[in-house]
Scaffold this active site. Structure first.
Site, mmCIF file in Angstrom:
data_model
loop_
_atom_site.group_PDB
_atom_site.id
_atom_site.type_symbol
_atom_site.label_atom_id
_atom_site.label_comp_id
_atom_site.label_asym_id
_atom_site.label_seq_id
_atom_site.Cartn_x
_atom_site.Cartn_y
_atom_site.Cartn_z
ATOM 1 N N GLN A 27 32.752 72.292 107.910
ATOM 2 C CA GLN A 27 33.464 72.800 106.727
ATOM 3 C C GLN A 27 32.747 73.788 105.914
ATOM 4 O O GLN A 27 33.379 74.503 104.941
ATOM 5 C CB GLN A 27 34.139 71.641 106.098
ATOM 6 C CG GLN A 27 35.282 70.667 106.788
ATOM 7 C CD GLN A 27 35.561 69.695 106.009
ATOM 8 O OE1 GLN A 27 34.924 68.732 105.656
ATOM 9 N NE2 GLN A 27 36.926 69.596 105.304
ATOM 10 N N TYR A 54 25.169 64.644 113.470
ATOM 11 C CA TYR A 54 26.220 65.499 112.818
ATOM 12 C C TYR A 54 26.254 66.865 113.110
ATOM 13 O O TYR A 54 25.096 67.472 113.242
ATOM 14 C CB TYR A 54 25.941 65.374 111.171
ATOM 15 C CG TYR A 54 26.004 63.885 110.633
ATOM 16 C CD1 TYR A 54 26.541 62.764 111.264
ATOM 17 C CD2 TYR A 54 25.537 63.561 109.292
ATOM 18 C CE1 TYR A 54 26.399 61.591 110.708
ATOM 19 C CE2 TYR A 54 25.834 62.196 108.917
ATOM 20 C CZ TYR A 54 26.341 61.392 109.838
ATOM 21 O OH TYR A 54 26.449 60.021 109.140
ATOM 22 N N ARG A 230 40.241 66.661 105.586
ATOM 23 C CA ARG A 230 39.387 66.282 106.907
ATOM 24 C C ARG A 230 40.613 65.630 108.034
ATOM 25 O O ARG A 230 40.479 65.891 108.916
ATOM 26 C CB ARG A 230 38.681 64.861 106.350
ATOM 27 C CG ARG A 230 37.696 64.410 107.581
ATOM 28 C CD ARG A 230 36.987 63.088 107.190
ATOM 29 N NE ARG A 230 36.002 63.660 106.282
ATOM 30 C CZ ARG A 230 34.842 62.996 105.860
ATOM 31 N NH1 ARG A 230 34.707 61.657 106.196
ATOM 32 N NH2 ARG A 230 34.033 63.531 105.263
ATOM 33 N N GLN A 292 35.255 68.281 94.063
ATOM 34 C CA GLN A 292 35.287 66.950 94.457
ATOM 35 C C GLN A 292 33.723 66.281 93.956
ATOM 36 O O GLN A 292 33.801 65.084 93.529
ATOM 37 C CB GLN A 292 35.373 66.711 95.849
ATOM 38 C CG GLN A 292 36.683 67.011 96.395
ATOM 39 C CD GLN A 292 36.777 67.287 98.187
ATOM 40 O OE1 GLN A 292 35.775 67.172 98.540
ATOM 41 N NE2 GLN A 292 37.961 67.284 98.474
ATOM 42 N N ASN A 296 33.675 63.336 91.569
ATOM 43 C CA ASN A 296 33.179 61.836 92.204
ATOM 44 C C ASN A 296 32.044 61.478 91.714
ATOM 45 O O ASN A 296 31.516 60.107 90.999
ATOM 46 C CB ASN A 296 32.615 62.139 93.733
ATOM 47 C CG ASN A 296 33.792 62.411 94.348
ATOM 48 O OD1 ASN A 296 35.074 62.168 94.054
ATOM 49 N ND2 ASN A 296 33.615 62.635 95.530
HETATM 50 N N1 LIG Z 1 25.838 55.374 109.056
HETATM 51 C C1 LIG Z 1 26.950 56.018 109.690
HETATM 52 O O1 LIG Z 1 27.648 55.494 110.608
HETATM 53 C C2 LIG Z 1 28.023 56.805 108.770
HETATM 54 C C3 LIG Z 1 29.539 57.045 108.979
HETATM 55 C C4 LIG Z 1 30.180 57.799 108.239
HETATM 56 C C5 LIG Z 1 29.448 58.558 106.948
HETATM 57 N N2 LIG Z 1 28.255 58.061 106.956
HETATM 58 C C6 LIG Z 1 27.554 58.781 105.551
HETATM 59 O O2 LIG Z 1 28.200 58.672 104.419
HETATM 60 C C7 LIG Z 1 28.537 59.763 103.943
HETATM 61 C C8 LIG Z 1 29.859 59.982 103.279
HETATM 62 O O3 LIG Z 1 30.988 59.459 104.262
HETATM 63 P P1 LIG Z 1 32.452 60.101 103.927
HETATM 64 O O4 LIG Z 1 32.188 61.733 104.225
HETATM 65 O O5 LIG Z 1 33.220 59.436 105.151
HETATM 66 O O6 LIG Z 1 32.824 59.588 102.600
HETATM 67 P P2 LIG Z 1 34.331 59.517 101.836
HETATM 68 O O7 LIG Z 1 34.104 59.556 100.384
HETATM 69 O O8 LIG Z 1 34.885 58.235 102.725
HETATM 70 O O9 LIG Z 1 34.900 60.693 102.323
HETATM 71 C C9 LIG Z 1 34.555 61.927 101.903
HETATM 72 C C10 LIG Z 1 35.808 62.945 102.116
HETATM 73 O O10 LIG Z 1 36.916 62.708 101.235
HETATM 74 C C11 LIG Z 1 37.388 63.841 100.904
HETATM 75 N N3 LIG Z 1 37.048 63.690 99.401
HETATM 76 C C12 LIG Z 1 36.030 63.352 98.585
HETATM 77 N N4 LIG Z 1 36.091 63.461 97.306
HETATM 78 C C13 LIG Z 1 37.442 63.679 96.990
HETATM 79 C C14 LIG Z 1 38.165 63.821 95.884
HETATM 80 N N5 LIG Z 1 37.596 63.577 94.748
HETATM 81 N N6 LIG Z 1 39.600 63.761 95.935
HETATM 82 C C15 LIG Z 1 39.812 64.138 97.127
HETATM 83 N N7 LIG Z 1 39.220 64.103 98.615
HETATM 84 C C16 LIG Z 1 38.100 63.688 98.452
HETATM 85 C C17 LIG Z 1 36.704 64.823 101.396
HETATM 86 O O11 LIG Z 1 37.253 65.477 102.508
HETATM 87 P P3 LIG Z 1 38.400 66.725 102.599
HETATM 88 O O12 LIG Z 1 38.194 67.647 101.220
HETATM 89 O O13 LIG Z 1 38.090 67.412 103.914
HETATM 90 O O14 LIG Z 1 39.634 65.806 102.843
HETATM 91 C C18 LIG Z 1 35.510 64.328 101.636
HETATM 92 O O15 LIG Z 1 34.614 65.113 102.558
HETATM 93 C C19 LIG Z 1 28.679 60.944 104.920
HETATM 94 O O16 LIG Z 1 28.272 62.338 104.705
HETATM 95 C C20 LIG Z 1 27.398 60.457 105.778
HETATM 96 O O17 LIG Z 1 26.085 60.939 105.230
HETATM 97 C C21 LIG Z 1 27.458 57.303 107.562
#
Ligand SMILES: NC(=O)c1ccc[n+]([C@@H]2O[C@H](COP(=O)([O-])OP(=O)(O)OC[C@H]3O[C@@H](n4cnc5c(N)ncnc54)[C@H](OP(=O)(O)O)[C@@H]3O)[C@@H](O)[C@H]2O)c1
Length: 325
Positions: A27, A54, A230, A292, A296
């Site tokens: 993205q 990733y 997403r 965002q 956040n």
């Molecule tokens: N260890 C593991 O297995 C594992 C697995 C997953 C993630 N992670 C780590 O954890 C990090 C965070 O996970 P995640 O990206 O899934 O976090 P999340 O906070 O659950 O989702 C983030 C997504 O939500 C949307 N978003 C974020 N803030 C927003 C807001 N204020 N308003 C509206 N939409 C919002 C955005 O997507 P859109 O704008 O595209 O909709 C953003 O990319 C990852 O980057 C990675 O480093 C680790």
């Protein structure tokens, strides 16, 4: 921004951190990464999370290029990566934590990130086919080579975490110090009593992921899947059932008035709820755009608003019976 000890290590990590899963390369290119990482850093974030898998290594390349442009002092930030799934199909190149894969894998990660070492190196998943002792020795050796400073686990069982710690203690190896578990209002199983016991007893840190359940907890999916989100990405269509699950959406709707009651957006409320758990070292946030990140980062201002009454209402809204006092 508060800096918490990573478990009982001496390392201090910002309570909110920033990760690149889904977003970097898919993205966001380097310029957007620079903009968002700078906004996070300016808000006090010192930890940037990544993984070899990733975007098949491209996420590390984007972060590496962004770090190059940002030119921050190396001592001022922490970078992680994770190994397990691999980038190739050979028998020793995917879904493994064997010595060969780990020792060779870290070199590619460092090259893509443009770094001499990562601060944290995670085993991205458990590998039941490799003895934990072999993995623990390989991670110890990587640290001894100066290619990582600390190592940890992600989505391991409580028993396997204890086993890795005990093996390391027995052989005087660098112990794993941190778990990276999923944790959000809708997914709390990695903080079930058997995990909390390990986090407490061993002083094991936690850097938690998907605090917004991939965006669901921002409330944006209440009227379907918005364009550009997403949930609209073809490569991540496997996430759609959970982003449109009626039961989860009902819980999000029940949380909205509770977020309103402390003047927070749903996203800020959901992030701040993670922060009020003292067993959490850092909440890894994700974002696809600058606005965002800005929204956040303000979550830290709400973390002290969670009274016992509010916490009880939250448990009721998400249908969770509290397991701790
Ligand atoms: N260890 C593991 O297995 C594992 C697995 C997953 C993630 N992670 C780590 O954890 C990090 C965070 O996970 P995640 O990206 O899934 O976090 P999340 O906070 O659950 O989702 C983030 C997504 O939500 C949307 N978003 C974020 N803030 C927003 C807001 N204020 N308003 C509206 N939409 C919002 C955005 O997507 P859109 O704008 O595209 O909709 C953003 O990319 C990852 O980057 C990675 O480093 C680790």
């Amino acid at each position: 921004m508060e800096y918490r000890h990573l478990g009982k290590t001496g390392l201090k990590i910002s309570e909110l951190s920033f990760g690149s899963w889904v977003t970097f390369h898919n993205q966001n290119g380097v310029d957007a990464a620079v903009e968002m990482m700078a906004a996070a850093y300016d808000a006090g974030v010192n930890f940037f999370d990544n993984a070899q898998v990733y975007a098949a290594g491209k996420s590390e390349e984007v972060m590496g290029a962004a770090l190059g442009k940002l030119g921050w002092r190396r001592g001022s930030y922490l970078v992680s990566t994770k190994l397990y799934w691999g980038l190739n199909d050979g028998p020793n190149e995917k879904n493994t934590l064997n010595r060969k894969f780990l020792v060779e894998g870290i070199d590619g990660c460092l090259e893509r990130l443009g770094l001499e070492h990562v601060d944290l190196l995670y085993c991205h998943r458990p590998d039941p086919a490799t003895p934990i002792e072999e993995t623990a020795w390989a991670m110890h050796n990587i640290i001894e080579q100066g290619k990582a400073l600390y190592w940890g686990t992600s989505e391991w069982t409580a028993a396997d975490i204890v086993s890795a710690i005990e093996i390391a203690e027995r052989h005087h190896l660098h112990k794993p110090v941190v778990e990276q578990p999923v944790y959000n209002l809708l997914e709390q199983h990695r903080f079930a009593p058997e995990y909390e016991k390990v986090y407490r007893e061993y002083g094991y840190g936690t850097t938690t992921w998907s605090p917004l359940a991939s965006g669901l907890l921002s409330g944006k999916y209440s009227d379907g899947i918005p364009a550009g989100s997403r949930g609209s990405l073809e490569a991540y269509d496997w996430l759609q059932p959970q982003l449109t699950d009626p039961e989860s959406l009902a819980k999000v709707a029940a949380l909205k008035p509770l977020a309103d009651s402390i003047g927070a957006s749903l996203a800020q409320f959901s992030l701040a709820w993670c922060l009020q758990n003292s067993l959490v070292s850092s909440v890894i946030t994700g974002a696809s755009r600058l606005q965002q990140v800005q929204e956040n980062m303000q979550a830290v201002t709400f973390k002290d608003k969670f009274t016992s009454e509010l916490l009880a209402s939250i448990d009721q809204a998400v249908g969770i019976t509290p397991t701790h006092d």
